[in-house]
Scaffold this motif. Structure first.
Motif, PDB file in Angstrom:
ATOM      1  N   LEU A 195      -0.775   0.455  -6.557  1.00  0.00           N
ATOM      2  CA  LEU A 195      -0.454   1.608  -5.733  1.00  0.00           C
ATOM      3  C   LEU A 195      -1.692   1.974  -4.925  1.00  0.00           C
TER       4      LEU A 195
ATOM      5  N   GLN B 274      -0.387   9.156  -1.872  1.00  0.00           N
ATOM      6  CA  GLN B 274       0.066   7.766  -1.930  1.00  0.00           C
ATOM      7  C   GLN B 274       0.649   7.326  -0.591  1.00  0.00           C
TER       8      GLN B 274
ATOM      9  N   ALA C 241       2.969   0.928  -2.137  1.00  0.00           N
ATOM     10  CA  ALA C 241       3.193   0.355  -3.460  1.00  0.00           C
ATOM     11  C   ALA C 241       3.403  -1.139  -3.270  1.00  0.00           C
TER      12      ALA C 241
ATOM     13  N   ASN D 199       8.197  -0.638  -3.177  1.00  0.00           N
ATOM     14  CA  ASN D 199       8.358   0.164  -1.968  1.00  0.00           C
ATOM     15  C   ASN D 199       9.469  -0.507  -1.166  1.00  0.00           C
TER      16      ASN D 199
ATOM     17  N   PHE E 234       9.959   0.410 -15.489  1.00  0.00           N
ATOM     18  CA  PHE E 234       8.604   0.828 -15.134  1.00  0.00           C
ATOM     19  C   PHE E 234       7.773  -0.338 -14.616  1.00  0.00           C
TER      20      PHE E 234
ATOM     21  N   ASN F 258      -0.508   8.628 -11.936  1.00  0.00           N
ATOM     22  CA  ASN F 258      -0.730   8.348 -10.520  1.00  0.00           C
ATOM     23  C   ASN F 258      -2.181   8.647 -10.204  1.00  0.00           C
TER      24      ASN F 258
ATOM     25  N   TRP G 270      16.248   2.016 -14.631  1.00  0.00           N
ATOM     26  CA  TRP G 270      14.845   2.082 -14.251  1.00  0.00           C
ATOM     27  C   TRP G 270      14.016   1.106 -15.069  1.00  0.00           C
TER      28      TRP G 270
ATOM     29  N   TYR H 162       9.132  11.406  -9.144  1.00  0.00           N
ATOM     30  CA  TYR H 162       8.292  11.341  -7.941  1.00  0.00           C
ATOM     31  C   TYR H 162       8.948  10.381  -6.959  1.00  0.00           C
ATOM     32  N   SER H 163       8.969  10.752  -5.689  1.00  0.00           N
ATOM     33  CA  SER H 163       9.505   9.848  -4.681  1.00  0.00           C
ATOM     34  C   SER H 163       8.851  10.137  -3.349  1.00  0.00           C
TER      35      SER H 163
ATOM     36  N   GLN I 228       8.043  -1.396  -9.768  1.00  0.00           N
ATOM     37  CA  GLN I 228       8.043  -0.244  -8.865  1.00  0.00           C
ATOM     38  C   GLN I 228       7.799  -0.757  -7.451  1.00  0.00           C
TER      39      GLN I 228
ATOM     40  N   HIS J  47       8.019   7.157 -15.291  1.00  0.00           N
ATOM     41  CA  HIS J  47       7.199   6.442 -16.261  1.00  0.00           C
ATOM     42  C   HIS J  47       8.101   5.642 -17.200  1.00  0.00           C
TER      43      HIS J  47
ATOM     44  N   HIS K 284       9.436   6.812  -8.369  1.00  0.00           N
ATOM     45  CA  HIS K 284       8.477   6.578  -9.450  1.00  0.00           C
ATOM     46  C   HIS K 284       8.794   7.471 -10.646  1.00  0.00           C
TER      47      HIS K 284
END
Length: 446
Positions: free
Chosen positions: A158, A193, A196, A374, A369, A187, A367, A420-421, A372, A341, A339
């Motif tokens: 990231l 950010q 990714a 982009n 982890f 993060n 999901w 988180y997005s 991840q 965890h 995002h």
């Protein structure tokens, strides 16, 4: 077979050949390598376990999609059921195609200041590094990519922009660590950010006339996830490549963060655990990670119109949260990132939910982890002033590696959680260009 070879070349070779991150699990260098595990290939592709592409078909069309079509999966099954026979020489190489955009010609390289040597005793190692572009004037980033020095251990990365005012705090963390970089399992620089990367991801080049603006004194923080597993931990000195410009007539790309709360109460029957009390859990998170950890959790509830009481009944191990954000100005979204965890279960971002104009921008029903990405949209998605974007996350405590009686809150640690997005935005055609970053396109939560 001539219908199987292209599937393996285009979807598997980037990770499973050479020094790819999956090569230690299975190496795909030649046709014989594929034939030897034909039945296994049919199993993992048929179950959608491989190639990794967590986004579902409910999302709007996405670029560079790795998910196999039903006909591609069936071709592998038919080949495997036929004994995995080869109609080419068994030594025929299978190499990933070169996919660097023709207009990506980097002129700046930022490398970790010194190699990082981890330990194979730590399977998953999250490490942050500060890199110094030393920009003395506003500089535009037209495109970028991350290049893993040791692809066999670099799982994902990231990248964060850190302004001059905040950069010293990260330099201090780096100076305090006797090794290269510092340990950071959340993060690395929340709020800044801009990218990714995961294996197989192409370089990013922004649309003509647009670029990402770096102010003088801006630093870059890279969070790299090293996955050592059972292998050795060779020194890694990965780097970023940038295509820069000082053209004053470029329009700024905006990387807008959209958040929702993360609140996961203890399971029923475990409420007596000392950290099952939310106030105690806030104090614990603040002591372990950041004095503001509890403040962030409360702030997100307030801004998203929620209270801890809204989650109090979620005691079966599964919890969920959401937040709506209002679009403040017209823009075009070109990429989306989500995002969570390790106990994340589902993620979804929806444009104008519950209306005739609803579009699911990103749906991840399972999901992972470890992947991840982009995600770039196949075509820019128009956002109009007044539109609504809803972010939804869910978590399942069954994914905890070590079950524990603790109220899990939004915080930086991998053992904590997030929702988180972010959207990568460019001005709509015809908008004024140049100058400083334009007003945020995504406003405060509704």
């Amino acid at each position: 077979r001539d219908d199987v070879m292209p599937i393996l070349r285009d979807n598997c070779a980037s990770c499973h050949s050479g020094e790819g991150v999956g090569a230690h699990v299975w190496e795909l260098a030649s046709a014989r390598d594929a034939a030897d595990v034909a039945s296994g290939l049919a199993l993992v592709t048929g179950a959608d376990y491989m190639p990794p592409w967590p986004a579902s078909g409910k999302s709007v069309p996405l670029a560079d999609e790795r998910r196999l079509s039903e006909s591609e999966k069936q071709a592998i099954v038919d080949w495997a059921q036929g004994g995995g026979k080869l109609d080419v020489d068994e030594s025929t190489p299978i190499a990933a195609p070169a996919r660097t955009p023709s207009d990506f010609t980097p002129n700046l390289r930022l490398t970790l200041s010194e190699p990082y040597v981890g330990s194979s005793d730590q399977v998953d190692d999250y490490r942050c590094f500060i890199l110094e572009p030393a920009f003395t004037e506003a500089t535009w980033i037209r495109g970028y990519t991350f290049v893993a020095d040791e692809p066999s251990i670099v799982h994902h990365a990231l990248g964060f922009r850190v302004d001059a005012a905040a950069a010293d705090s990260f330099r201090a963390k780096d100076a305090q660590s006797p090794e290269s970089g510092w340990d950071c399992d959340g993060n690395g620089a929340m709020g800044g950010q801009f990218m990714a990367w995961a294996p197989g991801q192409d370089p990013t080049v922004f649309p003509d006339g647009t670029a990402l603006r770096f102010e003088p004194g801006t630093a870059l923080v890279a969070q790299i996830h090293y996955h050592f597993g059972a292998h050795a931990a060779p020194p890694d000195q990965s780097h970023f490549e940038f295509l820069t410009s000082t053209d004053p007539d470029l329009a700024p790309v905006d990387y807008r963060v959209l958040l929702a709360p993360a609140e996961i109460p203890c399971r029923a029957g475990l409420e007596e655990g000392p950290l099952c009390d939310r106030t105690a859990a806030k104090a614990d998170a603040s002591a372990r990670l950041d004095p503001l950890a509890g403040v962030v959790a409360d702030f997100l509830n307030q801004r998203c119109g929620a209270t801890p009481a809204d989650y109090a009944s979620m005691t079966d191990g599964v919890a969920s949260a959401s937040c709506e954000h209002r679009i403040r100005r017209d823009a075009e979204a070109i990429a989306v990132f989500g995002h969570m965890h390790e106990i994340g279960e589902t993620f979804r971002m929806t444009l104008n939910p519950g209306t005739a104009n609803e579009k699911v921008l990103l749906d991840i029903p399972r999901w992972d982890f470890g992947w991840q990405l982009n995600y770039r949209f196949a075509q820019p998605v128009r956002l109009a002033q007044g539109d609504t974007i809803k972010v939804e996350c869910s978590w399942d405590r069954a994914h905890l590696r070590v079950p524990e009686a603790r109220y899990i809150l939004w915080s930086e640690g991998t053992a904590d959680e997030m929702c988180y997005s972010a959207l990568t935005l460019v001005p709509t055609p015809g908008q004024a260009s140049g100058g400083r970053d334009t007003q945020a396109a995504v406003g405060v939560p509704r």
